[in-house]
Enzyme design. Structure first.
Site, short mmCIF file in Angstrom:
data_model
loop_
_atom_site.label_atom_id
_atom_site.label_comp_id
_atom_site.label_asym_id
_atom_site.label_seq_id
_atom_site.Cartn_x
_atom_site.Cartn_y
_atom_site.Cartn_z
N GLN A 97 7.99 30.73 -49.27
CA GLN A 97 7.53 31.07 -50.62
C GLN A 97 6.60 30.03 -51.22
OE1 GLN A 97 7.74 33.84 -52.28
NE2 GLN A 97 9.00 34.85 -50.75
N ALA A 110 2.50 33.89 -43.05
CA ALA A 110 1.13 34.02 -43.57
C ALA A 110 0.98 35.09 -44.64
CB ALA A 110 0.17 34.30 -42.41
N HIS A 111 1.68 36.20 -44.52
CA HIS A 111 1.43 37.29 -45.48
C HIS A 111 1.99 36.94 -46.86
CE1 HIS A 111 5.37 39.47 -45.80
NE2 HIS A 111 5.61 38.69 -44.78
N CYS A 114 21.57 48.83 -56.22
CA CYS A 114 21.09 50.19 -55.97
C CYS A 114 19.75 50.20 -55.24
CB CYS A 114 20.97 50.97 -57.27
SG CYS A 114 20.15 50.04 -58.56
#
Lengths: 462, 462
Positions: free
Chosen positions: A177, A195-196, A320
């Site tokens: 992060q 990387a993404h 949920c």
């Protein structure tokens, strides 16, 4: 259409796109081959490794590229544990690590090892002293994320690394992060990235293993990437990942200031605009672009859908929205409200106007959901004194219904009396105590219910 | 500049490039998320899975995408072995499988399992009856490639699958080299493929596991790709892989005819143009685009360099081109000459003129290397009869020197007499018997040499 979930995946950075294009032409061949196409591919791979290593703060020969951050974590954890098998089989992790770390820990336990989870406080951070105390002589590896992926709280990595150094235990840092924002400070031993998360392409992670760290790659052997990441290298992706990491780092200082101010605005305004909201995570020691809050009496899935309809893409740690129908382990470990949970993570370049519009839209979205769910406008009504405990049967009902039913009846309970909520939804275990804390009521405890599920007992105090 | 090594990696197909571009815009988000960017990514992933499954010949829910063909093989072998742990721990593979299969086998052996290698004939194919006989009751899994990656020989997969069915053993087919040419016939249980072999991008493999096949994914758990391929999906790469597989299949029938004719030309002309060449692999049951030959008295690394200088990119299974300095295990298993080995694999669209130019250039390249290495122009000279065996000391000399030294002295040996070659280069074990076969001399055998290395004994017959 504002996309506010860059912590899941960032849109491709323009530099990544350009680099990818070029490398599709120049970097498709096998870098292990001796002919010109292979040599070109090898040069691109070597250059990308140097760029990434500089950004990470390690030597190029300490860094390998993996197919994802998850695979980097898996390879790092299993390789480091195997490398120190003779020392012991204890793995120490924080309770709020990414699922890839926790899943590697579960596999380690299934193979006979032990995993010790270091708890976190309500902000989501570990206490460095508690972390240090977990480093027993038989500890093979410790893992601590640089910053939490769900609530943005930064961990005391430098202190943890110092404690690990003193105990002779390698520290693996999951930096997925934070890597786009800067290098990880302190004397870590292993580091994983994805990387993404920083605007690079999907399909590329990185794993750094400092020289001198005992490491034994697991699984079938392969010559590529120093034997630590089997399979043909995705060089176009790797080139794009490295180029975009350098590019986002160049923009990081200025963009961090700008996004931090926008997040501060969300942190301040949401509780003013929406009643019964808990903003979670450390307000100061945090990622610049990420904020999370939970809305009482709202279900996460509906709030995501309604925000999506209004044009905002966010994510949630509510039960949920998970395939297992359990609240996020991060929120659970922090002991904060999980219902109506919303994570906002702003991509670089997010416009101030989009944040303002989000703040305009949110109150109406939350209000209409509460109205549909029949949340009482005035929860705490005067009630006749009763000796016996009121029982609310919410068996078979999903989050946030059990808490809403509790709120509906609390006014009927005399001060000092109790109400028992029967529920079999896993989120109730977290959200009923959290509701009590937010409302100043007393959470007495839980016991098995003869009708199935769990009986949660609440005493009316105010 | 003709690139003739598509069996290592094919240049990106134009359709793959277009699809990748589009999917970079539409498919970068997390397909597990509920908002519009996530739903778009999910739709692209689902569509790619359907396309790939149709090309493979399986159901979409039987197919997952992996980060490479190697990872598909590793996941397939380890998952299938674990799924049938109760049946037994024997793995049956052909001796000429790709290194990813053999490495998975080595890891299985290291964990206490057994691996049985089924030998191949001089063409590189297994005998279906020998393969069937290897399927003992404790066999957990059998692996057979669809076609060999080094010599192009097709394996009798349909017969092997039938034998596996009869024995109740699942068959894993490594279809990496053939999937672009067509689906794999027969009742296989698991199948692995690799996109960059058919003109798709690097970073994408696929693993199909038929319904009903016992399978237990190994390593840390992950929700993505049915729990069989951890990590964030590389959707742009996957979309490009699926689109290009469909595109190359559309072209496959016509292109196979064209390339088969070009390869036939190479197979016929190379032995005419270059003396002392062995063309290896099955001349008929083979991949359309691949041909391999070995040149006596030539080292593979030099021939690659010289062909590269002349503008041709090819690869080699010679010992001098491998990092371990051992000849390719495929050539070894076939028992064919490994020195001066050249693999030519033509990409789709290869121009006839490029093949003709290769045939023009090759004789000069091989001739000049032989000249530099001092290969005798007339090897077999009249020699005085001698009783004692001649000894040639080639210890410390690398392939092809030991064979060249042998050729230099064979003329000095009387017919019926022997010559002993001392060599410690691993390739000699393969190449001295192969030379004897090519020259009509008798290979007597090997024994340890008192001076170190191995003593290879050859009797002059002609």
């Amino acid at each position: 259409m504002p996309y506010f979930d860059t912590a899941s995946a960032a849109p491709l950075h323009p530099v990544a796109r350009q680099a990818l294009q070029a490398a599709l032409d120049e970097g498709w061949a096998d870098p292990a081959r001796l002919y010109r196409e292979g040599r070109r591919a090898r040069m691109l791979l070597d250059a990308a490794r140097e760029t990434a290593a500089e950004a990470v703060g390690c030597r190029p020969d300490e860094l390998v590229f993996t197919p994802s951050g998850t695979r980097a974590v898996h390879a790092g954890v299993t390789g480091a544990l195997a490398g120190r098998r003779r020392v012991g089989s204890r793995l120490v992790v924080s309770a709020v690590e990414h699922s890839s770390v926790l899943h590697a820990g579960e596999a380690h336990e299934a193979a006979g090892g032990t995993v010790h989870q270091v708890p976190v406080g309500r902000s989501g951070a570990v206490d460095p002293e508690v972390f240090a105390a977990a480093l027993t002589p038989d500890t093979a590896l410790a893992c601590l994320q640089s910053a939490n992926h769900e609530v943005g709280t930064e961990q005391p990595v430098a202190e943890a690394a110092e404690a690990c150094r003193a105990a002779g235990v390698p520290l693996l840092v999951d930096a997925a992060q934070s890597l786009g924002w800067g290098p990880v400070a302190g004397g870590w031993s292993l580091l994983a990235g994805s990387a993404h998360k920083w605007g690079g392409p999907a399909g590329v992670g990185l794993l750094a293993v400092r020289k001198g760290v005992r490491f034994a790659a697991q699984g079938p052997a392969d010559e590529r990437e120093s034997g630590r990441a089997p399979g043909f290298e995705n060089i176009p992706g790797i080139v794009a990942a490295a180029a975009s990491l350098r590019a986002v780092r160049d923009e990081a200082a200025a963009e961090a200031v700008r996004l931090r101010a926008l997040v501060d605005r969300i942190r301040a305004r949401v509780p003013e605009l929406v009643p019964d909201v808990e903003v979670v995570g450390d307000p100061v020691r945090r990622l610049p672009h990420l904020v999370t809050f939970s809305c009482l009496y709202v279900d996460g899935e509906t709030v995501l859908h309604e925000l999506d309809r209004a044009g905002f893409s966010v994510s949630s740690g509510s039960s949920c929205t998970s395939s297992t129908l359990t609240p996020s382990h991060v929120l659970r470990a922090m002991g904060v409200l999980s219902e109506g949970n919303v994570r906002v993570s702003l991509p670089t370049g997010t416009a101030e106007a989009d944040v303002d519009r989000f703040l305009e839209v949110l109150p109406g979205v939350v209000g209409s959901i509460r109205e549909q769910l029949g949340v009482p406008a005035v929860e705490i009504r005067t009630a006749a004194a009763e000796e016996s405990s009121l029982v609310v049967d919410a068996l078979g009902r999903r989050c946030p219904i059990p808490v809403i039913e509790l709120a509906k009846v609390i006014g009927d309970v005399p001060v000092g009396g109790t109400v028992t909520v029967l529920a079999d939804d896993e989120a109730a275990r977290l959200d009923i105590p959290a509701w009590c804390e937010m409302r100043g009521q007393e959470y007495v405890g839980e016991r098995p219910s003869p009708k199935g599920g769990v009986a949660y007992v609440v005493r009316r105090v105010v």
